[in-house]
Design an enzyme around this catalytic site. Structure first.
Site, PDB file in Angstrom:
ATOM      1  N   ASP A 213      -0.688  -0.250  -9.335  1.00 40.74           N
ATOM      2  CA  ASP A 213      -0.347  -1.327 -10.179  1.00 40.74           C
ATOM      3  C   ASP A 213      -0.944  -2.724 -10.046  1.00 40.74           C
ATOM      4  O   ASP A 213      -0.773  -3.634 -10.927  1.00 40.74           O
ATOM      5  CB  ASP A 213       1.103  -1.558  -9.905  1.00 40.74           C
ATOM      6  CG  ASP A 213       1.427  -2.135  -8.653  1.00 40.74           C
ATOM      7  OD1 ASP A 213       0.536  -2.065  -7.631  1.00 40.74           O
ATOM      8  OD2 ASP A 213       2.602  -2.794  -8.369  1.00 40.74           O
TER       9      ASP A 213
ATOM     10  N   ASP B  23      -6.466  -2.345  -7.503  1.00 42.01           N
ATOM     11  CA  ASP B  23      -6.319  -0.733  -7.588  1.00 42.01           C
ATOM     12  C   ASP B  23      -7.091  -0.552  -9.065  1.00 42.01           C
ATOM     13  O   ASP B  23      -7.322   0.596  -9.131  1.00 42.01           O
ATOM     14  CB  ASP B  23      -4.926  -0.186  -7.966  1.00 42.01           C
ATOM     15  CG  ASP B  23      -3.971  -0.359  -6.908  1.00 42.01           C
ATOM     16  OD1 ASP B  23      -4.331  -0.183  -5.971  1.00 42.01           O
ATOM     17  OD2 ASP B  23      -2.756  -0.757  -7.047  1.00 42.01           O
TER      18      ASP B  23
ATOM     19  N   ASP C 275      -0.928   4.243  -4.616  1.00 43.13           N
ATOM     20  CA  ASP C 275      -0.948   3.108  -3.842  1.00 43.13           C
ATOM     21  C   ASP C 275       0.682   2.800  -3.330  1.00 43.13           C
ATOM     22  O   ASP C 275       1.265   3.199  -4.164  1.00 43.13           O
ATOM     23  CB  ASP C 275      -1.307   2.027  -4.736  1.00 43.13           C
ATOM     24  CG  ASP C 275      -1.098   0.831  -4.173  1.00 43.13           C
ATOM     25  OD1 ASP C 275      -1.776   0.596  -2.977  1.00 43.13           O
ATOM     26  OD2 ASP C 275      -0.644  -0.264  -4.652  1.00 43.13           O
TER      27      ASP C 275
END
Length: 783
Positions: A671, A675, A471
């Site tokens: 995080d 996610d 990410d």
């Protein structure tokens, strides 16, 4: 001993206490017995008279009576609710100590404690070993001395009786745990190393006992010259001593596997300095700290619990969380974590998480659970162990039969000793310990380097991944937009431009507005009062400050207030191409300059991506940002193979699924709450520890400082741990593959080599010890 002797509340009784008797009053300062009739030193306090042995003790008492009248601490006891488990079979869980019904090993507390005393099994086995070793040396001198050196320390007719006297305590007392565990294994049908030792040692001892007590039962063919029946006490006695030595070495080495957790537990201070509403500071046990308490952290002290800084500034050593040695500056409002160490400043903090809720307590619980978890590779060892012991017993029987029929004289003696050697050398213990020992040491090593492993399966999965999905926000970038440039038009000061824009932006809720307001505050810039504030949807915001019309927004907003954005457009395009957000500012209808806001790339990102690519990983970046911003970040970092932008949370799960369908083994690092589904869907999820609890719960590994450099460490750890497990399994299989045939005597016809039960016992003890020591090498792995 009466522990309550001085532990009562002394405020509530005179020192003529009932237990002490009239002549046995205790000096509250030094604890000496004092006769109140004979001493000249007394002091009244709280309505009671106290008696002292000397003027010095009385003066100390009068200076601070409460210090000497506090109740004595209770003796520490094992925490209630402690669960005991087997190092090889974590599914076995008991309320108290005992032995594992599957492998016979002693159970250990599932979670080590900082104040753990000596291991009772280690103490017991050490005592048994020393007694058996002393007797075994004498046994060898009597038996082998006569055989090999023709050194008859006792007359031949007495020899069997002397050997019996020396062997009986070894087998019947020192070796008793092996027989108890071997017998239990027959009842549960979980055959293990103790089954083999009990059969082997038992056979040698019982045969020798019969030969000593009733030699007439044995045929003439079995007798030696002099008509005596040979005995094999030394095989039984020395094997017990050697197996005990192996157990002691293994228990000692195994104790080292819990060192990582105990080191973590010892980071937490035992007391805290609580500051009451009047500003008075008092030291209290850590267990008494409550959420909301104000605590003082002096220079060099460890932070007692998790919380937030209220006053002061200081740098903290957070290496226990991050594995990074660089100190981190803390100012009011900053979060601090229990167990981290304060530098040279003094801080006042408010407790936000205490007890089991602190980050340190959660790390300890996570590491303890991971150390007991099972890697899929262990299933191989488990399946083999299941049929291993019955097969060894069968091999021993065949060995006995073949040697009895076709071996050289004395046939029975050779047959018995070779069958016993087969039973003793074929220890399945090394096989059973191969995986759990490496997992225990590896997860502990990871915890010290800021890599928390949830279970062994995650380590095995991370070792095999070939694709890393990352990410962007918060992982490759810091996740907090910051003002990176102020570009004023000619004739306008940068600070004046920023001050006016920040005053207007202070009224906006936009995330980029926070970056501008924060930058102005950091520089100490202040503008006048804002009047006529208005928000223009899709364009920007505007207002008046000290009579000047200020507008902030895009090119269309500039045109709306009559300013020409053309002069700013080329600079704006350049910044947008680098993935930054640009806001134009107009003052009194004239284009006044640009403010550039960007989410800065983490310092460690470039190096980490390069190192991960060097490990053979394909890197895929996912983001909800625009394609242009995403590609600009990928260009700056370099080494990213695939960029996917404009994604929603469900798109991330879909992409992970697509990659897996194409045959990729996927690790996902993220995080945020958004996610969590993708972390759960990947072969292994890696949560950045700076992120949300939801992400951490969904992941197999957590990097406590939320940094990709820790991802490189995690991957190295996984590869080192799995390599260590493979070495251990290979060694165990190789050892048994060579040891059992040699003990059975297959080399005798070719090379005349036979393995005595004593060598077999030494080799077996060495095999388990070698596996544990090899696992402990993981503590030295460079991550």
């Amino acid at each position: 001993m009466d522990h309550h002797h001085h532990a009562g509340d002394h405020h509530g009784q005179d020192h003529h206490s009932a237990q002490d008797g009239p002549a046995g009053v205790t000096d509250p300062v030094c604890g000496m017995a004092v006769d109140p009739e004979k001493t000249a030193f007394h002091a009244a306090h709280g309505g009671h008279t106290h008696h002292f042995c000397s003027a010095g003790c009385r003066d100390k008492f009068l200076a601070d009576p409460d210090k000497y009248l506090a109740p004595a601490p209770a003796a520490p006891s094992a925490p209630r609710g402690t669960v005991w488990t087997c190092p090889m079979h974590p599914q076995i869980r008991r309320d108290g100590p005992g032995t594992c019904p599957i492998c016979g090993m002693a159970l250990e507390p599932a979670e080590p404690r900082a104040d753990e005393g000596p291991n009772p099994e280690l103490v017991d086995f050490t005592r048994r070993f020393w007694v058996s070793a002393v007797l075994a040396v004498q046994l060898l001198l009597v038996s082998m001395g006569a055989e090999m050196l023709d050194l008859h320390l006792v007359p031949p007719a007495w020899s069997p009786w002397v050997q019996l006297a020396l062997t009986a305590p070894i087998v019947l007392w020192a070796g008793l745990p092996f027989f108890q565990r071997g017998w239990a294994s027959l009842g549960t049908r979980h055959y293990n190393m103790f089954t083999l030792i009990a059969i082997g040692v038992g056979a040698a001892f019982l045969y020798s006992l019969a030969a000593t007590l009733a030699p007439g039962l044995f045929p003439a063919a079995l007798r030696m010259h002099g008509g005596m029946v040979p005995v094999y006490y030394e095989a039984a006695g020395v094997v017990v001593a050697l197996v005990l030595l192996g157990q002691v070495l293994e228990l000692r080495a195994r104790a080292a596997t819990g060192r990582a957790i105990r080191a973590l537990l010892n980071l937490a201070p035992k007391t805290a300095r609580r500051v009451d509403p009047q500003g008075e500071e008092r030291e209290v046990p850590i267990a008494q700290v409550l959420v909301g308490d104000r605590l003082r952290i002096r220079p060099g002290e460890a932070v007692p619990v998790d919380g937030t800084v209220l006053e002061g500034r200081s740098s903290l050593d957070e290496s226990m969380l991050t594995g990074e040695p660089a100190p981190v500056l803390k100012t009011p409002g900053a979060k601090v974590t229990g167990g981290t160490v304060n530098g040279t400043g003094s801080l006042l903090m408010e407790a936000r998480a205490v007890g089991a809720d602190t980050m340190l307590a959660r790390i300890v619980a996570m590491v303890a659970a991971a150390q007991r978890s099972r890697a899929p590779i262990q299933a191989v060892a488990d399946r083999i162990s299941g049929w291993f012991v019955p097969l060894v017993v069968l091999v021993a029987i065949v060995t006995f039969v073949v040697w009895s029929m076709a071996g050289p004289e004395p046939r029975f003696g050779h047959a018995l000793l070779n069958a016993i050697a087969v039973l003793i050398i074929a220890c399945p213990c090394a096989l059973g310990l191969a995986t759990p020992m490496s997992i225990m040491v590896g997860t502990g090593r990871g915890a010290r380097a800021g890599v928390l492993v949830k279970n062994a399966e995650a380590l095995q999965a991370l070792d095999r991944v070939d694709t890393l999905v990352i990410d962007k926000t918060g992982t490759l970038t810091e996740g907090k937009p910051r003002l990176v440039a102020v570009e004023p038009a000619e004739g306008i000061a940068a600070d004046a431009l920023l001050a006016l824009a920040a005053a207007i932006e202070a009224r906006s809720e936009h995330p980029l507005a926070l970056a501008i307001v924060g930058a102005a505050r950091e520089r100490g810039l202040v503008a006048g009062q804002v009047e006529d504030f208005a928000s223009q949807t899709g364009l920007g915001i505007s207002g008046r400050i000290d009579g000047r019309a200020v507008a902030v927004g895009n090119a269309a907003q500039m045109r709306r207030v009559g300013a020409d954005p053309a002069a700013l457009e080329s600079a704006a395009e350049r910044h947008r191409g680098e993935g930054a957000g640009v806001m134009m500012v107009a003052i009194d209808g004239r284009a006044a300059g640009l403010l550039v806001v960007a989410d800065p790339i983490r310092e460690s990102a470039r190096g980490a991506i390069a190192a991960l690519r060097a490990q053979g990983l394909r890197i895929v970046m996912l983001t909800g940002d625009s394609q242009g911003t995403a590609e600009a970040v990928a260009r700056k970092i370099g080494g990213i193979d695939d960029v996917r932008a404009n994604l929603r949370p469900d798109d991330k799960v879909r992409i992970v699924g697509e990659l897996k369908a194409q045959g990729a083994r996927v690790a996902m690092a993220g995080d945020g709450i958004n996610d969590a589904p993708a972390l759960a869907a990947a072969d292994v999820g890696v949560a950045m520890g700076t992120g949300t609890d939801v992400a951490i719960e969904s992941a197999g590994l957590t990097l406590t400082n939320g940094d990709l450099a820790a991802m490189v460490r995690a991957r190295r750890l996984a590869r080192a741990t799995m390599a260590n497990i493979r070495q251990n399994l290979f060694f165990s299989f190789l050892f048994n593959g060579i040891g059992v045939p040699v003990a059975a005597g297959v080399l005798y016809p070719v090379a005349g080599i036979l393995l005595s039960p004593m060598f077999a016992g030494a080799a077996m003890a060495l095999s388990s010890f070698t596996v544990v020591v090899n696992a402990l090498r993981l503590n030295t792995v460079k991550l």
